[in-house]
Design an enzyme around this catalytic site. Sequence first.
Site, mmCIF file in Angstrom:
data_model
loop_
_atom_site.group_PDB
_atom_site.id
_atom_site.type_symbol
_atom_site.label_atom_id
_atom_site.label_comp_id
_atom_site.label_asym_id
_atom_site.label_seq_id
_atom_site.Cartn_x
_atom_site.Cartn_y
_atom_site.Cartn_z
ATOM 1 N N GLU A 44 49.365 -2.181 74.894
ATOM 2 C CA GLU A 44 49.607 -3.222 73.886
ATOM 3 C C GLU A 44 51.004 -3.042 73.299
ATOM 4 O O GLU A 44 51.469 -1.913 73.124
ATOM 5 C CB GLU A 44 48.621 -3.103 72.715
ATOM 6 C CG GLU A 44 47.184 -3.405 73.031
ATOM 7 C CD GLU A 44 46.294 -3.227 71.799
ATOM 8 O OE1 GLU A 44 46.792 -3.309 70.661
ATOM 9 O OE2 GLU A 44 45.089 -2.985 71.987
ATOM 10 N N GLU A 93 40.872 1.861 71.520
ATOM 11 C CA GLU A 93 41.420 2.766 70.496
ATOM 12 C C GLU A 93 40.343 3.606 69.818
ATOM 13 O O GLU A 93 40.119 3.502 68.608
ATOM 14 C CB GLU A 93 42.212 1.975 69.453
ATOM 15 C CG GLU A 93 43.474 1.370 70.007
ATOM 16 C CD GLU A 93 44.360 0.737 68.929
ATOM 17 O OE1 GLU A 93 43.859 0.450 67.831
ATOM 18 O OE2 GLU A 93 45.561 0.542 69.204
HETATM 19 C C1 GLA Z 1 45.472 -2.423 67.915
HETATM 20 C C2 GLA Z 1 44.214 -2.947 68.575
HETATM 21 C C3 GLA Z 1 44.232 -4.412 68.835
HETATM 22 C C4 GLA Z 1 44.875 -5.167 67.711
HETATM 23 C C5 GLA Z 1 46.257 -4.624 67.507
HETATM 24 C C6 GLA Z 1 47.051 -5.360 66.461
HETATM 25 O O1 GLA Z 1 46.364 -1.838 68.741
HETATM 26 O O2 GLA Z 1 43.871 -2.267 69.736
HETATM 27 O O3 GLA Z 1 42.905 -4.841 69.016
HETATM 28 O O4 GLA Z 1 44.129 -5.039 66.558
HETATM 29 O O5 GLA Z 1 46.156 -3.297 67.095
HETATM 30 O O6 GLA Z 1 48.360 -4.866 66.400
#
Ligand code: GLA
Length: 677
Positions: free
Chosen positions: A308, A153
């Site tokens: 995710e 991210e």
């Molecule tokens: C983000 C991050 C993860 C985690 C999630 C929690 O998407 O990439 O590492 O922190 O949030 O929802």
Amino acid sequence: MNKILNTNKLLHGGDYNPEQWLAYPEILEKDIEYFKKAHINEVSMGIFSWSMLEPEEGKYCFEWMEEIIEKLYKNGISVILATPSGARPKWLSDKYPEVLRVDETRHRNLYGLRHNHCYTSPVYREKTRRMNMELAKKFGNHPAVIAWHISNEYGGECHCELCQEEFRNWLKDRYITIDNLNRAWATTFWSHIYQDFSQIESPSSRGESTLHGLNLDWKRFVTDRTVDFTKHEIQAIRDAGSYKPTTVNLMYDYQGLNYHKFADAVDIISWDNYPQWHKKEEYLTAMDNGMQHDIMRSIQKKPFLLMESCPAATNWQPVSKLKKPGMLNAASLQAIAHGSDSVLYFQLRQSQGSSEKFHGAVIDHYGGDDTRVFKEVTKVGEDLERLAEITGTETKAKAAVVFDWESRWAMEDAQGPRNKGLFYKESVEKSYYAFRKLGLDADVIDMEQDFKEYQILAAPMLYMFKKGFSERVSEFVADGGQFILTYWSGIVDETDLCYLGGTPHGLMDVLGLRSTEIDALYDGEENTGIPVPGNMLGIERTWKCSNLCDLVEISTADVMAVYGTDFYQGMPALTKNSYGKGNAYYICADFEQGFYDELYKKIAETVNLKGALDDIPEGIEVTTRCSEEYQYLFVQNFNRHAVKISLPTDGAEVLLGNYDDGSIAGLETIVLKRKNK
Ligand code: GLA
Ligand code: ZN
């Protein structure tokens, strides 16, 4: 078959941090057993593992990872391996403070958190390069590893002196001379003329914050810096001899980076999806979510990955709501319907401490496989196996909406007609939702992307027209395309200088009108659009509008609806102009959703563009993916109750779901497979 990932399976798995459990071999054993039980065929590893991989400078400890990768491989589970640059070990910032980010007030951050590093720092670049090369040498050709997950991210910006210098170089490349830059940024205003590139500083709340050209170019620079860093990370992997595909995981409606610029940097786009289910009606969340999926898919116009999602409740939203039974399945399959080749979770095993200890996971602190969440995850895994043949199939949209990052940056920074809210995203949603309610697949593109393949193109509130855009639109319409533009479009060029000589710039002949003034409405104030009797589109209803009302002067356009009140009562509120073989529509005001639904239905009828189903009950989402031979029709019920529905089952196979009684259960997904027409 997903040719990039070289797999014919939809991936099911997610973030896995075994380094948190090395002291518990029995837990690591259980993990594998549970993964297999839940039909998990992939794990994403190494995200944030830097201090376990390089505990001291230059000392690489990869044994633990090797052992786990081997074990996963033996059990048929593949790995998307991350580069760990999303967070740094403490020793790195202690020894080389330049790796720490400087904020816009020019203060250097302390060590901590993640994404707290400078993308320019030569030390940070060198340390990342070394780490990525070592990882790639060790695991880059391991048969378990199917792809590289670059960092995590990406986001944020750094205002350190190194970054400032890069910014100045970036500007020099773009403008060549300082005079060009002064002109492009209109610096004669308020006496802000620069004599030399060396005088330029990044925007700051303590200094320059209202020079719109500067703000806009800084944002572009931040994107380019980040993409450059991504490429730097990938280059290290390639230099070490690994040619596995790469991805970056993007975020929901993230404004800090223009995600389109990643299209050529990585092989496959992925994103992290955390909707707040059950906050409003599920189908409304589903539409919002569907648009994000379509934005991500449209970046490369090919299948993406859901990197995710949360199997249970997150712990960072204001309220950590549980997903009601069936919600996880519907949400997961929605990603597949919109073009994802995976359903991956954050996280597979819940961490024991620190800030995400209460974030939902496939395996929670209790540690068993007899939980509600584990069972729901298993069901998703089973469904994905049933849908395996969909892997790699494409979305062939005939309708598209332009949603442009840079135009949005400029528009929201400009002090203009409505500083308390322009509602750009909402205006894009109205067009997108109108297409989707007709059962049409829709791409969501930026203004630089090609749009020749569409029959209908909507460009709501496209404040900025980049060079060449109006010419491409003119061609599109002349060739038979249906183009829809709205109020507050074509106002400025790409450095946010207002176009002279009338707007929407370059399209006044295509639209057959000129925008003369725009009225902003106070909150709660409304006007209406009243259909002109006998209008050729057959618009029948009067609709409300608010926020912005454009007053246009017609040259060749036909008026379909007029304003109902105010001093511009009777003036055009909706127009249509024939141009070449196509038509250009202009929506003058911020109308309610129903207006868009009626208008887009009529326009689609004029070109005989039909959705996958004729009658779509409220709350049902209809989406398709196609291979050369087959169409896969996803019908998803985002209501919590069953709905009677007529599906084209003749000659079709029901690949998933139950349609025996002519209805679709609440939160259920039915997938029909039929020959492509
Ligand atoms: C983000 C991050 C993860 C985690 C999630 C929690 O998407 O990439 O590492 O922190 O949030 O929802
Ligand atoms: Zn920096």
